[in-house]
Design an enzyme around this catalytic site. Structure first.
Site, PDB file in Angstrom:
ATOM      1  N   HIS A 217       0.875  -1.186   0.000  1.00  0.00           N
ATOM      2  CA  HIS A 217       0.000   0.000   0.000  1.00  0.00           C
ATOM      3  C   HIS A 217       0.910   1.233   0.000  1.00  0.00           C
ATOM      4  O   HIS A 217       1.597   1.489  -0.982  1.00  0.00           O
ATOM      5  CB  HIS A 217      -0.939  -0.095   1.209  1.00  0.00           C
ATOM      6  CG  HIS A 217      -2.070   0.874   1.238  1.00  0.00           C
ATOM      7  ND1 HIS A 217      -2.395   1.692   0.195  1.00  0.00           N
ATOM      8  CD2 HIS A 217      -2.981   1.158   2.211  1.00  0.00           C
ATOM      9  CE1 HIS A 217      -3.447   2.436   0.513  1.00  0.00           C
ATOM     10  NE2 HIS A 217      -3.822   2.143   1.746  1.00  0.00           N
TER      11      HIS A 217
ATOM     12  N   ASP B 198       2.724   5.192  -7.197  1.00  0.00           N
ATOM     13  CA  ASP B 198       3.990   5.102  -6.479  1.00  0.00           C
ATOM     14  C   ASP B 198       5.202   4.941  -7.366  1.00  0.00           C
ATOM     15  O   ASP B 198       6.334   5.006  -6.885  1.00  0.00           O
ATOM     16  CB  ASP B 198       3.942   3.923  -5.492  1.00  0.00           C
ATOM     17  CG  ASP B 198       3.048   4.247  -4.326  1.00  0.00           C
ATOM     18  OD1 ASP B 198       3.109   5.400  -3.864  1.00  0.00           O
ATOM     19  OD2 ASP B 198       2.288   3.370  -3.891  1.00  0.00           O
TER      20      ASP B 198
ATOM     21  N   HIS C 218      -2.441  -2.518  -9.878  1.00  0.00           N
ATOM     22  CA  HIS C 218      -3.346  -1.887  -8.921  1.00  0.00           C
ATOM     23  C   HIS C 218      -4.607  -2.714  -8.852  1.00  0.00           C
ATOM     24  O   HIS C 218      -5.044  -3.256  -9.871  1.00  0.00           O
ATOM     25  CB  HIS C 218      -3.681  -0.456  -9.374  1.00  0.00           C
ATOM     26  CG  HIS C 218      -4.238   0.381  -8.290  1.00  0.00           C
ATOM     27  ND1 HIS C 218      -5.564   0.355  -7.944  1.00  0.00           N
ATOM     28  CD2 HIS C 218      -3.633   1.261  -7.452  1.00  0.00           C
ATOM     29  CE1 HIS C 218      -5.751   1.197  -6.939  1.00  0.00           C
ATOM     30  NE2 HIS C 218      -4.601   1.754  -6.618  1.00  0.00           N
TER      31      HIS C 218
HETATM   32  N1  ACO Z   1       4.665  -7.274 -10.765  1.00  0.00           N
HETATM   33  C1  ACO Z   1       4.519  -8.470 -11.362  1.00  0.00           C
HETATM   34  N2  ACO Z   1       3.365  -9.147 -11.437  1.00  0.00           N
HETATM   35  C2  ACO Z   1       2.309  -8.576 -10.855  1.00  0.00           C
HETATM   36  C3  ACO Z   1       2.379  -7.315 -10.199  1.00  0.00           C
HETATM   37  C4  ACO Z   1       3.615  -6.662 -10.176  1.00  0.00           C
HETATM   38  N3  ACO Z   1       3.743  -5.471  -9.586  1.00  0.00           N
HETATM   39  N4  ACO Z   1       1.142  -6.992  -9.715  1.00  0.00           N
HETATM   40  C5  ACO Z   1       0.339  -8.005 -10.036  1.00  0.00           C
HETATM   41  N5  ACO Z   1       1.032  -8.958 -10.734  1.00  0.00           N
HETATM   42  C6  ACO Z   1       0.500 -10.174 -11.332  1.00  0.00           C
HETATM   43  C7  ACO Z   1       0.225 -11.224 -10.277  1.00  0.00           C
HETATM   44  O1  ACO Z   1       1.340 -12.058 -10.077  1.00  0.00           O
HETATM   45  C8  ACO Z   1      -0.948 -11.944 -10.881  1.00  0.00           C
HETATM   46  O2  ACO Z   1      -0.450 -12.804 -11.895  1.00  0.00           O
HETATM   47  P1  ACO Z   1      -1.126 -14.256 -12.129  1.00  0.00           P
HETATM   48  O3  ACO Z   1      -2.519 -13.944 -12.599  1.00  0.00           O
HETATM   49  O4  ACO Z   1      -0.263 -14.912 -13.134  1.00  0.00           O
HETATM   50  O5  ACO Z   1      -1.109 -14.922 -10.798  1.00  0.00           O
HETATM   51  C9  ACO Z   1      -1.757 -10.854 -11.567  1.00  0.00           C
HETATM   52  O6  ACO Z   1      -0.765  -9.850 -11.898  1.00  0.00           O
HETATM   53  C10 ACO Z   1      -2.819 -10.251 -10.690  1.00  0.00           C
HETATM   54  O7  ACO Z   1      -2.212  -9.776  -9.494  1.00  0.00           O
HETATM   55  P2  ACO Z   1      -2.917  -9.733  -8.082  1.00  0.00           P
HETATM   56  O8  ACO Z   1      -1.856  -9.819  -7.010  1.00  0.00           O
HETATM   57  O9  ACO Z   1      -4.045 -10.706  -8.027  1.00  0.00           O
HETATM   58  O10 ACO Z   1      -3.527  -8.289  -8.096  1.00  0.00           O
HETATM   59  P3  ACO Z   1      -4.073  -7.536  -6.835  1.00  0.00           P
HETATM   60  O11 ACO Z   1      -5.173  -6.681  -7.321  1.00  0.00           O
HETATM   61  O12 ACO Z   1      -4.373  -8.449  -5.706  1.00  0.00           O
HETATM   62  O13 ACO Z   1      -2.813  -6.690  -6.369  1.00  0.00           O
HETATM   63  C11 ACO Z   1      -1.286  -4.961  -6.016  1.00  0.00           C
HETATM   64  C12 ACO Z   1      -2.684  -5.320  -6.541  1.00  0.00           C
HETATM   65  C13 ACO Z   1      -1.142  -5.413  -4.554  1.00  0.00           C
HETATM   66  C14 ACO Z   1      -1.153  -3.433  -6.039  1.00  0.00           C
HETATM   67  C15 ACO Z   1      -0.226  -5.629  -6.907  1.00  0.00           C
HETATM   68  O14 ACO Z   1      -0.370  -5.207  -8.246  1.00  0.00           O
HETATM   69  C16 ACO Z   1       1.195  -5.382  -6.418  1.00  0.00           C
HETATM   70  O15 ACO Z   1       1.673  -6.089  -5.541  1.00  0.00           O
HETATM   71  N6  ACO Z   1       1.893  -4.339  -6.974  1.00  0.00           N
HETATM   72  C17 ACO Z   1       3.197  -3.971  -6.516  1.00  0.00           C
HETATM   73  C18 ACO Z   1       3.072  -3.172  -5.237  1.00  0.00           C
HETATM   74  C19 ACO Z   1       2.599  -1.760  -5.489  1.00  0.00           C
HETATM   75  O16 ACO Z   1       3.078  -1.080  -6.390  1.00  0.00           O
HETATM   76  N7  ACO Z   1       1.644  -1.315  -4.639  1.00  0.00           N
HETATM   77  C20 ACO Z   1       1.124   0.056  -4.710  1.00  0.00           C
HETATM   78  C21 ACO Z   1      -0.337   0.036  -5.040  1.00  0.00           C
HETATM   79  S1  ACO Z   1      -0.912   1.679  -5.227  1.00  0.00           S
HETATM   80  C22 ACO Z   1      -1.179   2.188  -3.660  1.00  0.00           C
HETATM   81  O17 ACO Z   1      -1.379   1.476  -2.717  1.00  0.00           O
HETATM   82  C23 ACO Z   1      -1.156   3.620  -3.465  1.00  0.00           C
END
Ligand code: ACO
Length: 448
Positions: free
Chosen positions: A287, A382, A326
């Protein structure tokens, strides 16, 4: 659930059928053969309407299983609107792009909390009250003094926000509008002071008291960076950049920290305790801690030449590309677009951040690569904020703090909306229990 054809015969259970189009959902339970008609309101069914779906009198009734609230609306809200597919964010109907260009953080905070843009008089009164609630009790400095020099400022911020509740017991009067207004001034006014004091403590430098002649972001820069000068004068480009960053972070509907604020607030805890919980939620790397992780990642990558190898590791699932993806935005985060412009303005003043080229290369490759495209992974807010904050002289540990300060207005708006919503109750999700069935207690001597 497989969609079923709407039945023409009278429903066997309650429903709001009418001639022609019916705003209802017909559901057939194949275990019993019974069909139910569930009313649809605002595009949603009431989860509690599922409870009538039972296999017998002893059955508790159907629930929906939704870990992490992927498809559950927990409230009706009128604060922020997001269309994740189109990359739209609006506060109270105003596009984020217009606010970032034309508004100030304090005006935006007023809008978020009151629902309308202020008149000139309302804005002046608002700014006056916030400015006159920036001082903190001298005893709070004593808590801060107790922390190790290397304590993470988020840890210090969370605990000092919680401590505010002990200084303002009147904050417990949550259904008193005047009390809520006062706590709002206090929280928005004191957040930069707590944050700046935590930062100064980590440097072992004397605390700088608020300067009422400066703007909200200008005063924050003053409390952070003032040294021996008699009067701190913030650089106008950096002051405006910070104000824009504050606008972009002011609210974001039902995210993890807003949900924490609402959830803790739903037990009728005071707003300082609830805001401490929200700040704690923001601390996590998924987050508000993500921009810190972005910078660590860019430093770890080290050079543009290493980017393809890192992307390979991301695609194999070994690491995540921080600052990408996201839960809601399945398109370019509109805030990321604005921030990219702000970044260049800051770099013009402070010099280019050497990590920028690595970030741009990550973005370039990711936006073309099928792994990211097919998963709709785009830069989020971010991805660039860390680079800006670093260029402005903030250590990485301060990044989530810089997020918490402006988000405070959103948290208070979410909290207040929850409190005044007659449909809301104490937050209490259900569970599906799959643990052990009842079993006899085994005395210690008999346990192998
Ligand atoms: N890098 C690589 N792969 C990713 C990323 C990433 N940053 N984010 C998601 N994926 C992939 C997952 O591995 C998943 O792949 P799969 O379908 O093969 O298993 C698919 O994309 C879906 O991802 P989820 O984790 O189910 O997506 P979710 O909506 O739960 O997660 C999150 C959202 C937590 C923001 C995620 O994208 C992440 O971890 N990003 C990196 C952290 C980040 O930048 N957070 C800031 C968010 S903005 C904020 O809070 C202000």
């Amino acid at each position: 659930m497989t969609p079923v054809q709407p039945k023409t015969q009278a429903p066997q259970s309650q429903g709001t059928g009418s001639a022609g189009r019916r705003d209802s959902l017909s559901v057939t339970d194949n275990r019993t053969g019974k069909t139910y008609e569930l009313p649809i309101t605002n595009g949603a069914i009431h989860a509690t309407d599922l409870r009538q779906i039972k296999t017998g009198p002893d059955d508790f009734g159907m629930m929906s299983y939704d870990p992490a609230f992927n498809n559950t609306a927990a409230c009706i809200s009128r604060i922020s609107f997001i269309d994740g597919d189109k990359g739209i964010l609006r506060y109270r109907g105003y596009p984020i792009e217009a606010l970032a260009e034309k508004s100030t953080y304090l005006e935006t905070a007023y809008l978020i909390l009151h629902g309308e843009l202020p008149t000139e008089k309302q804005l002046n009164d608002w700014a006056y009250h916030i400015t006159h609630h920036t001082f903190i009790h001298e005893s709070i400095k004593k808590f801060l003094d107790g922390y190790h020099y290397d304590a993470h400022p988020m840890g210090m911020l969370i605990s000092t926000i919680a401590a505010l509740s002990t200084f303002y017991p009147d904050a417990k009067d949550i259904f008193n509008e005047e009390s809520r207004r006062k706590q709002t001034y206090r929280l928005i006014g004191k957040m930069p002071t707590l944050a700046a004091f935590a930062y100064r403590h980590s440097l072992g430098m004397p605390y700088v008291y608020p300067d009422n002649e400066l703007s909200y972001p200008g005063n924050f820069l003053n409390m952070l960076f003032k040294t021996t000068e008699l009067k701190y004068r913030p650089n106008p480009t950096l002051e405006r950049a910070l104000d824009i960053l504050f606008i972009l972070h002011a609210d974001h509907e039902q995210n993890c920290s807003a949900n924490a604020m609402r959830s803790v607030g739903s037990s009728h805890a005071d707003p300082f305790s609830a805001a401490a919980a929200a700040t704690a939620a923001l601390y996590g790397p998924l987050h508000g801690g993500a921009n810190e992780e972005v910078l660590r990642m860019l430093m770890q990558i080290g050079s543009v030449a290493n980017v393809p190898a890192y992307i390979k590791r991301v695609k194999s699932g070994e690491v995540r590309l921080m600052g990408f993806g996201h839960r809601i935005y399945k398109n370019y985060d509109p805030r990321a677009r604005i921030i990219k412009h702000v970044a260049y303005e800051v770099f013009d003043v402070m010099g280019k951040n050497p990590l920028l080229e690595i970030a741009l290369e990550c973005e370039r490759i990711a936006l073309e690569d099928d792994y990211f495209v097919s998963r709709k992974l785009y830069p989020n807010v971010d991805f660039y904020t860390g680079l800006i904050y670093q260029s402005m002289g903030f250590p990485m540990t301060m990044f989530p703090v810089l997020f918490a300060i402006p988000r405070t207005s959103g948290w208070i708006a979410q909290w207040q909306e929850m409190l005044l919503d007659p449909e809301q109750k104490i937050a209490r999700p259900r569970q599906i229990y799959l643990g052990a069935d009842e079993r006899p207690y085994i005395p210690l001597v008999n346990r192998g």
